[in-house]
Design a protein around this motif. Structure first.
Motif, PDB file in Angstrom:
ATOM      1  N   LEU A  82       0.809  -1.215   0.000  1.00  0.00           N
ATOM      2  CA  LEU A  82       0.000   0.000   0.000  1.00  0.00           C
ATOM      3  C   LEU A  82       0.841   1.264   0.000  1.00  0.00           C
ATOM      4  O   LEU A  82       0.483   2.263  -0.613  1.00  0.00           O
ATOM      5  N   ALA A  83       1.967   1.237   0.690  1.00  0.00           N
ATOM      6  CA  ALA A  83       2.703   2.461   0.981  1.00  0.00           C
ATOM      7  C   ALA A  83       3.231   3.160  -0.259  1.00  0.00           C
ATOM      8  O   ALA A  83       3.443   4.369  -0.244  1.00  0.00           O
ATOM      9  N   ASP A  84       3.460   2.433  -1.346  1.00  0.00           N
ATOM     10  CA  ASP A  84       4.069   3.068  -2.525  1.00  0.00           C
ATOM     11  C   ASP A  84       3.113   3.151  -3.706  1.00  0.00           C
ATOM     12  O   ASP A  84       3.534   3.311  -4.848  1.00  0.00           O
ATOM     13  N   ASP A  85       1.798   3.042  -3.459  1.00  0.00           N
ATOM     14  CA  ASP A  85       0.838   3.080  -4.557  1.00  0.00           C
ATOM     15  C   ASP A  85       0.812   4.436  -5.251  1.00  0.00           C
ATOM     16  O   ASP A  85       0.518   4.523  -6.445  1.00  0.00           O
ATOM     17  N   MET A  86       1.084   5.508  -4.515  1.00  0.00           N
ATOM     18  CA  MET A  86       1.015   6.846  -5.103  1.00  0.00           C
ATOM     19  C   MET A  86       2.366   7.238  -5.713  1.00  0.00           C
ATOM     20  O   MET A  86       2.938   8.283  -5.411  1.00  0.00           O
ATOM     21  N   VAL A 116       7.184   8.996  -4.618  1.00  0.00           N
ATOM     22  CA  VAL A 116       5.920   8.641  -3.972  1.00  0.00           C
ATOM     23  C   VAL A 116       5.339   9.893  -3.334  1.00  0.00           C
ATOM     24  O   VAL A 116       5.983  10.537  -2.501  1.00  0.00           O
ATOM     25  N   GLU A 117       4.143  10.270  -3.768  1.00  0.00           N
ATOM     26  CA  GLU A 117       3.487  11.465  -3.249  1.00  0.00           C
ATOM     27  C   GLU A 117       2.703  11.132  -1.979  1.00  0.00           C
ATOM     28  O   GLU A 117       2.318   9.983  -1.745  1.00  0.00           O
ATOM     29  N   GLY A 118       2.448  12.191  -1.192  1.00  0.00           N
ATOM     30  CA  GLY A 118       1.746  11.987   0.065  1.00  0.00           C
ATOM     31  C   GLY A 118       0.251  12.203  -0.021  1.00  0.00           C
ATOM     32  O   GLY A 118      -0.484  11.771   0.854  1.00  0.00           O
ATOM     33  N   GLN A 149       9.717  16.476 -10.961  1.00  0.00           N
ATOM     34  CA  GLN A 149       8.599  17.077 -10.249  1.00  0.00           C
ATOM     35  C   GLN A 149       8.233  16.231  -9.029  1.00  0.00           C
ATOM     36  O   GLN A 149       8.230  15.006  -9.088  1.00  0.00           O
ATOM     37  N   HIS A 150       7.944  16.913  -7.936  1.00  0.00           N
ATOM     38  CA  HIS A 150       7.462  16.232  -6.725  1.00  0.00           C
ATOM     39  C   HIS A 150       6.674  17.237  -5.901  1.00  0.00           C
ATOM     40  O   HIS A 150       7.138  18.371  -5.679  1.00  0.00           O
ATOM     41  N   ASP A 151       5.511  16.833  -5.486  1.00  0.00           N
ATOM     42  CA  ASP A 151       4.692  17.675  -4.621  1.00  0.00           C
ATOM     43  C   ASP A 151       4.418  19.034  -5.264  1.00  0.00           C
ATOM     44  O   ASP A 151       4.398  20.068  -4.592  1.00  0.00           O
ATOM     45  N   VAL A 206       0.257  15.290   3.440  1.00  0.00           N
ATOM     46  CA  VAL A 206      -0.560  14.350   4.208  1.00  0.00           C
ATOM     47  C   VAL A 206      -2.025  14.730   4.018  1.00  0.00           C
ATOM     48  O   VAL A 206      -2.411  15.878   4.281  1.00  0.00           O
ATOM     49  N   ASP A 207      -2.817  13.792   3.573  1.00  0.00           N
ATOM     50  CA  ASP A 207      -4.231  14.046   3.337  1.00  0.00           C
ATOM     51  C   ASP A 207      -4.910  14.447   4.643  1.00  0.00           C
ATOM     52  O   ASP A 207      -4.933  13.670   5.609  1.00  0.00           O
ATOM     53  N   PRO A 208      -5.477  15.658   4.713  1.00  0.00           N
ATOM     54  CA  PRO A 208      -6.054  16.108   5.985  1.00  0.00           C
ATOM     55  C   PRO A 208      -7.447  15.562   6.268  1.00  0.00           C
ATOM     56  O   PRO A 208      -7.910  15.596   7.403  1.00  0.00           O
TER      57      PRO A 208
END
Length: 1467
Positions: free
Chosen positions: A489-493, A500-502, A778-780, A1021-1023
């Protein structure tokens, strides 16, 4: 105190008397039955709950309750012997239903109680039987605690009738049965039997009954106290005396002493996690477990059955969608089935990856869902656009499947059910080269099947939803919004560039196929807040998913409806067409159930029936259609073949002989209009698309531009004109750029003219053209230059040629538990569980696995409020034979007696208490409701519990203790409770629905998470999950503690941001303030609040500033030292220029082989006796025992070195960490203020046979020797205590003129640390090496406003000369070294040791007992460790009534009604 009180009325046994609000009380009423005294009933009040306990009935607030019952943190249960009431306020009541009641209190309630059980201040007699300076009788004392009931006439016992001082002869039966018999020897060594002998005497003399009832009651109580103290009472009952045994149910057997935590078929290792002391009762025979499934009594473990939806016999098979499980010996043995995995796009904005990660994204572009680079290659893209009139409503407009990455071989599925190939509408069924088949599965669904493992289900009624299924051979071979399908799960994004985006927004924006589309920003507002009508509509109809009497309930055990209910509320409020979105979610849930083998029918009868009741003419509705459908387009072609290997779908189907046209009606084919997005354009009609005017002619759109484009571009870009482009050339939207290096999945349906870079250059995203090697990454949402590095958890990503090149180290995993049951597993699966019991969060002893260094973390919620929300949390960390209990902001350490010793360290860091270990486990506790459990990679896949199995795959985290994978968090979580007697949680209630008036306030307060304060973290981090949890918790705290729950929820998001490298200083004087100024002295400014401080920083005790485990930054109060004093000294809580110098004193004594020494030894770190001890830092200590001495025996070949008795303590500035496991080979180091003071008793038997040719030398050195304990002043004289050197010498005793050191202790509690005693008793007393000890009555500010009795000892300088004899002959040596260690935690660092033993012939022995000590030089700063109170499950002789975690008040009744108040004498 043991006394007798024969009162016949109702009395206050114990209650909380020292607060304005009484938290608990226990009332007792006795009566006589056939001449035998018994307890008729108990009344226990806990806050607002009143429990009335009688022999056969239990009522709660007047309502009869069936046991077991759990309510607001109070559990009442009944076993074969006792009724047990246990409350999380710290009180436990045990009643045998007859003549014995036992009340146990937590140590936090010391000196807060009153009643027949006394004031619990640890002082016998005081305040109970001495009142205003006079001694009161037990009758007077008992009568004071009578409860006056209305209309009750109950006469107090007369004083003159009891408390006779006459000496009574002790009958032989009492002595034989209780004192002199060898059967009771283990009990007599732990408990003074005299009070019980006197009770026995009075029983024999005063009992009016002819049976043994009175004597048996006293013997039973003595046996109970013995068992509780750790003794082994015999099975003393016989047929003639007190009955051979008590009656037990089924095939259980009665024992005088056994663990109340029995292993059962469902929970095998309950006894290993048991906190409770031994007691009498009915138990399973050795080698058996209790059958808590079929209630057959005690059986062999191999006879256990399994339970899931029903009971399964051994060998029976239970098959789920993804695994086949067989019941074996009461556990499930499961085999995975090779089934495809599915990625879904539902409700237009909800995406679920192949690995099970779910997220929301409101797109406005075309995005890559799945990109596969194997053979055959394919790319699947989805167009997400705002719906017709609703600005925030997102719809899935179309799905594009590009085969072999060939832009001329593209299939497009429109939301209205239209299917196109290369922009041309095709009729279904349809096939491509024999490998792709497309057909109508029903009027609602279209299926695409392939011969290479890809299957797509496209739903277009009531709205477009897509389900993409791939065979398992595609694992780790896909990219896109559907994830990388690697079961992690941790690296799906992961973005196209490899980072890997948050958050979902950053991740989804990176997969847009047209770089001209603007990046989307996430919506953080709640759509239900925009319309009260929509919110009411959503809550009313979505509740059908949760109702236990609805059709959906048939699937609740397999598919958790909570997630779908949440989605339903969101979608129904967000959509313009509320019912369409509502029905889409219901349809999604029905599909999920079908995938589990449960086919729901009839759910459209009361809702969404317009789709089932309005089938076109000649069509009928079905819930379970699984056949290929015929269409009008198939009339003129050869019948297409298709597979029925797909999930049944619902919808309308044509009757036989009719065929479906493109509008879903069984009629002949109509004229063909033009289609664009969801719009349908009639022939001859025109409309505008962007900047082009289009006309529908013969089913084809013909468009021309409405604007004149500039043919000039900024250098070095050139203009591309679609009108002059050659065949096959793509527009600027498909130009290859640094941000779109893989441009083969761009939207090529239209050509766009514009400026682009020359063919040998790429757009760098900032308007310039560069070569590919110079491309940024590109990141974030930010661009990073070539060579830039970013962190990715424990890995580092480097920008190379426009893509991130990341290291691939396995990272630690974190499980977070916070608030009212919010869990995030090691594999990032989130869920909510409101459990009442103690639960296993994580352990490494799973199933049949064995672990050399076993560990476990157990959590338990402490509820409050009318909703039962969590206000605090108790955490038990088990490390081998050591258990660390974190509760009420403090920690305690207990030796469990078995298991390996594991090194650990406890220390404070900001607001947190941190437990670090040498086995890759760390626990970070905020001392309230938040727990972070950190595991290092070596534990991957080797753990189990509520935190999951840490194998990366979040989809299998819901594996029960019986090894069965379930779909619902309740079914999963209930299996991980520690005790099977604790009732299952039956629902996860939403507190905002229970207390709706708090919902608005909670949303306003929690909006800080989604507001500007945390805006820098929103892309990391998704709020939204944290916001929702904050609202729930804030709604739940409805009876005080509002801010506590709210602050904990916001702090959880702040900590998540902290771990994502975004530091947010969110606390203010108005919002959850932290007052670090409290720790500063006058005119000081040392302590400051830090929102993100390093967990480990440089101090005198930790000069390297290193952590044992990888820890995140933590918020809290931290010292800030000035430049001239840069180092923080924890011991003195001050900043220093240089840390205090280390000191050491060493004296070596080498006896000859004929010497048999008796030596007393002390250490400050719990390690094996053969390991050197090192204490780091400047540790101020007051000692209570002689100096340290240790024994070392070595031998090589036939030579034997005689024992060396060495008195030494070494203090060094630089610590060395040790793992204390056998065989120990490295030194032990203290790196924080001392945590552990062990009492180590080592008996070494040394047998030697030696031929001596010796040489002798003498060595002299200075040391200090401790005197006897002096106690020359009696505080009863003047209520003060003057243990001064002058008073000691005036009394005729001798003491040295200038002592080196002094030790003080309370005379009545010699094993209790002086500092702890003074702190807890609030005495004002001075212990000083210059004059002794002084305690003045006038200085006392707390009860009893007088001084207790103290004693002192001093250490005097002495010269010691030692003769050393060295043998040169052969000596044969054998040793036996049993070691007993008990540990007390008061500071920060603890290390544990092991017990070693070898066989020894019975000859000469050396006895070595280890006790606390102080080693020092002439300066006060070099004094070392303070002996602290011992916490042990095995009490020391002379103080047997103390337990490790509770204080016990035991009452047993006979004719005179005796009370035993165990006032505590040792911690």
């Amino acid at each position: 105190d043991v006394y007798q009180f024969p009162g016949p009325c109702e009395y206050n046994l114990v209650s909380d008397c020292h607060e304005t609000y009484q938290e608990f009380s226990v009332h007792i009423k006795r009566k006589e039955v056939e001449g035998n005294p018994t307890v008729s009933h108990l009344v226990v009040t806990i806050n607002d709950l009143v429990f009335h306990l009688s022999k056969n009935l239990v009522s709660v607030n007047g309502d009869i309750a069936n046991l077991p019952v759990y309510q607001s943190g109070v559990q009442v249960e009944r076993n074969a012997v006792y009724v047990k009431l246990q409350s999380k306020v710290g009180i436990t009541v045990l009643w045998n239903g007859d003549d014995a009641v036992m009340v146990e209190l937590d140590r936090d309630l010391v000196n807060t109680t009153c009643g027949l059980c006394g004031d619990f201040n640890g002082l016998p007699v005081y305040d109970e039987f001495i009142f205003d300076g006079r001694i009161t009788s037990s009758i007077e004392f008992g009568n004071k605690h009578k409860i006056h009931q209305p209309n009750e006439d109950c006469e107090d016992p007369y004083e003159e009738d009891s408390d006779s001082d006459e000496t009574q002869t002790v009958p032989e039966s009492c002595k034989d049965k209780m004192l002199q018999s060898s059967l009771w020897s283990s009990c007599a060594a732990l408990i003074d039997p005299q009070p019980y002998i006197q009770a026995c005497v009075q029983d024999m003399c005063g009992c009016s009954t002819a049976n043994d009832f009175c004597v048996c009651s006293t013997l039973s109580e003595f046996s109970r106290q013995c068992s509780h103290a750790g003794g082994e009472p015999p099975n003393w009952r016989t047929v003639e005396f007190c009955g051979n045994s008590k009656q037990c149910p089924l095939n259980m057997v009665y024992k005088e002493s056994g663990s109340p935590c029995m292993d059962t078929c469902t929970i095998r290792d309950t006894s290993s996690m048991c906190e409770e002391h031994k007691m009498d009762g009915c138990f399973c025979p050795p080698g058996t477990v209790f059958d808590d499934i079929s209630k057959r009594g005690c059986i062999n473990q191999s006879e256990c059955l399994c339970k899931h939806d029903r009971v399964y016999a051994s060998g029976e098979i239970y098959q789920q969608d993804r695994e086949e499980c067989t019941c074996l010996n009461g556990e499930w043995s499961c085999q995975s089935l090779q089934k495809p995995d599915t990625c879904a796009v539902e409700e237009g904005s909800h995406i679920t990856t192949f690995d099970g990660k779910s997220f929301l994204f409101h797109g406005e572009c075309q995005y890559t869902l799945v990109k596969d680079d194997t053979n055959p290659k394919f790319t699947i893209k989805a167009q997400l656009m705002p719906c017709a009139n609703q600005m925030h409503d997102t719809c899935l407009k179309s799905l594009t499947v590009q085969l072999n990455n060939d832009i001329s071989n593209v299939l497009t599925f429109m939301s209205d059910g239209t299917v196109k190939q290369n922009s041309q509408i095709v009729s279904l069924p349809y096939q491509i080269q024999g490998v792709v088949y497309i057909f109508h599965a029903s009027s609602f669904h279209i299926m695409l099947q392939t011969s290479f493992g890809l299957q797509i289900q496209i739903q277009h009624v009531p709205m477009m939803q897509v389900y993409i299924s791939l065979e398992q051979n595609y694992r780790s071979k896909t990219r896109g919004l559907c994830g990388n399908y690697n079961m992690v799960l941790a690296d799906d994004m992961k973005t196209p560039q490899g980072s890997v985006e948050g958050t979902a927004v950053s991740f989804s924006n990176s997969w847009k196929t047209n770089q001209g589309c603007p990046d989307r920003k996430e919506r953080l507002e709640d759509p239900c807040s925009l319309s009260m009508e929509n919110e009411w509509y959503a809550k009313h109809w979505c509740a059908l998913l949760l109702q236990t009497n609805s059709t959906f309930s048939l699937c609740h055990s397999l598919v958790d409806p909570e997630l779908y209910h949440k989605r339903c509320i969101y979608a129904s409020c967000n959509c313009e067409k509320n019912e369409d979105c509502l029905c889409a979610v219901f349809s999604s849930y029905a599909r999920a159930c079908a995938s589990k083998g449960v086919f729901l029918t009839g759910w459209r009868e009361n809702v969404c029936d317009k789709y089932s009741k309005n089938c076109p003419a000649s069509q009928t509705f079905t819930y379970k259609n699984q056949r290929c459908q015929m269409t009008c387009s198939s009339l003129g072609s050869v019948q297409q073949s298709c597979s029925n290997d797909f999930l049944p779908v619902d919808g309308c189907t044509c009757a036989e002989g009719l065929y479906l046209n493109d509008e879903g009606i069984c009629v002949p084919m109509a004229k063909c209009p033009c289609f664009y997005n969801e719009g349908k354009i009639k022939p001859g009609k025109s409309f505008n698309i962007k900047d082009e005017h289009c006309v529908c002619t013969n089913g084809v759109l013909h468009c021309h531009s409405l604007r004149s484009r500039s043919l000039t571009c900024p250098s070095p870009k050139v203009f591309f004109n679609c009108s002059t482009a050659s065949t096959g050339e793509l527009g600027v939207q498909c130009a290859r750029t640094c941000l779109n290096l893989d441009n083969d999945d761009c939207d090529s349906s239209e050509c766009e003219s514009g400026c682009r870079c020359p063919s040998d250059r790429l757009d760098d995203g900032k308007g310039s053209c560069v070569i590919e090697e110079e491309c940024p990454c590109q990141h974030d949402g930010r661009l990073y230059a070539r060579g830039a590095q970013i962190p990715n958890q424990c890995n580092t990503c480097t920008c190379r040629s426009g893509k991130w090149d990341c290291t691939e180290k396995k990272c630690p995993g974190t499980c977070t538990i916070y608030g009212s049951g919010h869990y995030t597993t090691f594999d990032q699966r989130r869920y909510v569980f409101h459990g009442h019991c103690a639960y296993i969060a994580v352990k490494n002893k799973c199933g049949n696995k064995t672990a050399q260094q076993n560990f476990g973390v157990i959590t338990e919620n402490v509820p409050c409020g009318s909703t039962g929300t969590t206000c605090s949390k108790t955490v038990r960390v088990q490390l081998g034979r050591t258990e660390i209990k974190l509760s009420k902001g403090k920690h305690e350490v207990e030796d469990l007696g078995t298991g390996p010793w594991i090194f650990y360290r406890i220390r404070k860091s900001g607001l947190y208490l941190v437990v670090e270990t040498a086995i890759g486990l760390a626990v970070v506790w905020d001392r309230k409701t938040t727990v972070h459990i950190i595991l290092e990679p070596q534990h991957t896949g080797e753990v189990c519990g509520l935190c999951g199995n840490f194998d990366g795959d979040g989809q299998n985290d819901f594996t029960t203790q019986g090894h069965l994978l379930v779909g619902k968090s309740l079914a999963f979580s209930n299996t991980w409770k520690v005790s099977s007697s604790c009732p299952d949680a039956d629902t996860n209630m939403n507190p905002c629905e229970t207390t709706p008036k708090r919902s608005h306030w909670s949303k306003i307060m929690c909006s800080i998470i989604t507001g500007d304060t945390f805006k820098d973290c929103h892309t990391k981090v998704d709020p939204l999950p944290f916001f929702e949890n904050c609202v729930r918790d804030s709604c739940a705290c409805d009876t005080g503690g509002d801010c506590e729950c709210y602050c904990a929820a916001v702090a959880a998001y702040a900590q998540a941001c902290n771990e994502a490298s975004v530091c947010v200083s969110w606390r203010t004087p108005e919002i959850c303030p932290v007052y670090c100024e409290y720790y500063n002295g006058p005119e000081e400014c040392r302590w400051h609040y830090e929102p993100c401080h390093k967990a480990c920083y440089k101090t005198c005790l930790n000069p390297e500033g290193t952590c044992i485990n990888p820890l995140p930054n933590l918020e809290g109060c931290y010292p800030v030292c000035p430049e001239d004093k840069p180092i923080f000294d924890e011991e003195n809580q001050t900043c220093v220029e240089d840390c205090p110098e280390p000191c050491s004193t060493t004296t070596t004594v080498q006896p000859s082989t004929t010497t048999t020494p008796h030596v007393t030894t002390t250490t400050t770190i719990t390690t094996p006796p053969t390991v050197p001890t090192t204490t780091t830092g400047s540790t101020v200590t007051t000692s209570t025992s002689p100096p340290t001495k240790s024994t070392t025996t070595t031998g090589v070949g036939s030579s034997t070195t005689t024992p060396h008795l060495t008195e030494s303590t070494t203090t060094s500035e630089k610590p060395t960490t040790v793992i204390s496991t056998p065989p120990p080979t490295v030194p032990t180091t203290t790196t924080e203020p001392p945590t552990t003071t062990p009492h180590v008793t080592t008996t070494t038997t040394i047998t030697t046979s030696t031929t001596l040719l010796t040489s002798t030398a003498s060595t002299c050195s200075k040391t200090c020797e401790w005197t006897e304990w002096f106690n020359v002043h009696d505080p009863l004289v003047d209520k003060s205590d003057w243990e001064t050197y002058k008073n000691i010498t005036d009394s005729g005793k001798t003491i040295c003129e200038k002592p080196w050191d002094i030790a003080c202790r309370p005379a009545d509690y010699p094993s209790v640390d002086f500092g702890d005693f003074v702190e807890q008793s609030q005495q004002v007393v001075t212990c000083d090496v210059t004059f002794g000890l002084i305690c003045k009555e006038k200085d006392q500010t707390a009860r009893p406003f007088k001084c207790f009795d103290y004693e002192i000892q001093v250490c005097c300088e002495e010269d010691i000369c030692i003769s050393t004899t060295t043998p040169t002959a052969t000596t044969t040596l054998a040793t036996t070294t049993p070691t007993k260690i008990t540990t007390t935690t008061t500071g920060e660092i603890v290390s544990s040791s092991t017990t070693q033993q070898t066989t020894t012939p019975e000859k000469s022995t050396t006895v070595i007992s280890t006790l606390p000590t102080t080693i020092h030089n002439t300066t006060d700063s070099c004094t070392t460790t303070t002996p602290m109170p011992t916490i042990s499950t095995t009490p020391k002789p002379g103080c047997p009534e103390w337990d490790a975690d509770v204080r016990i008040v035991s009452i047993y009744l006979n004719l005179q009604f005796f009370f035993n108040i165990a006032n505590i004498t040792e911690f």
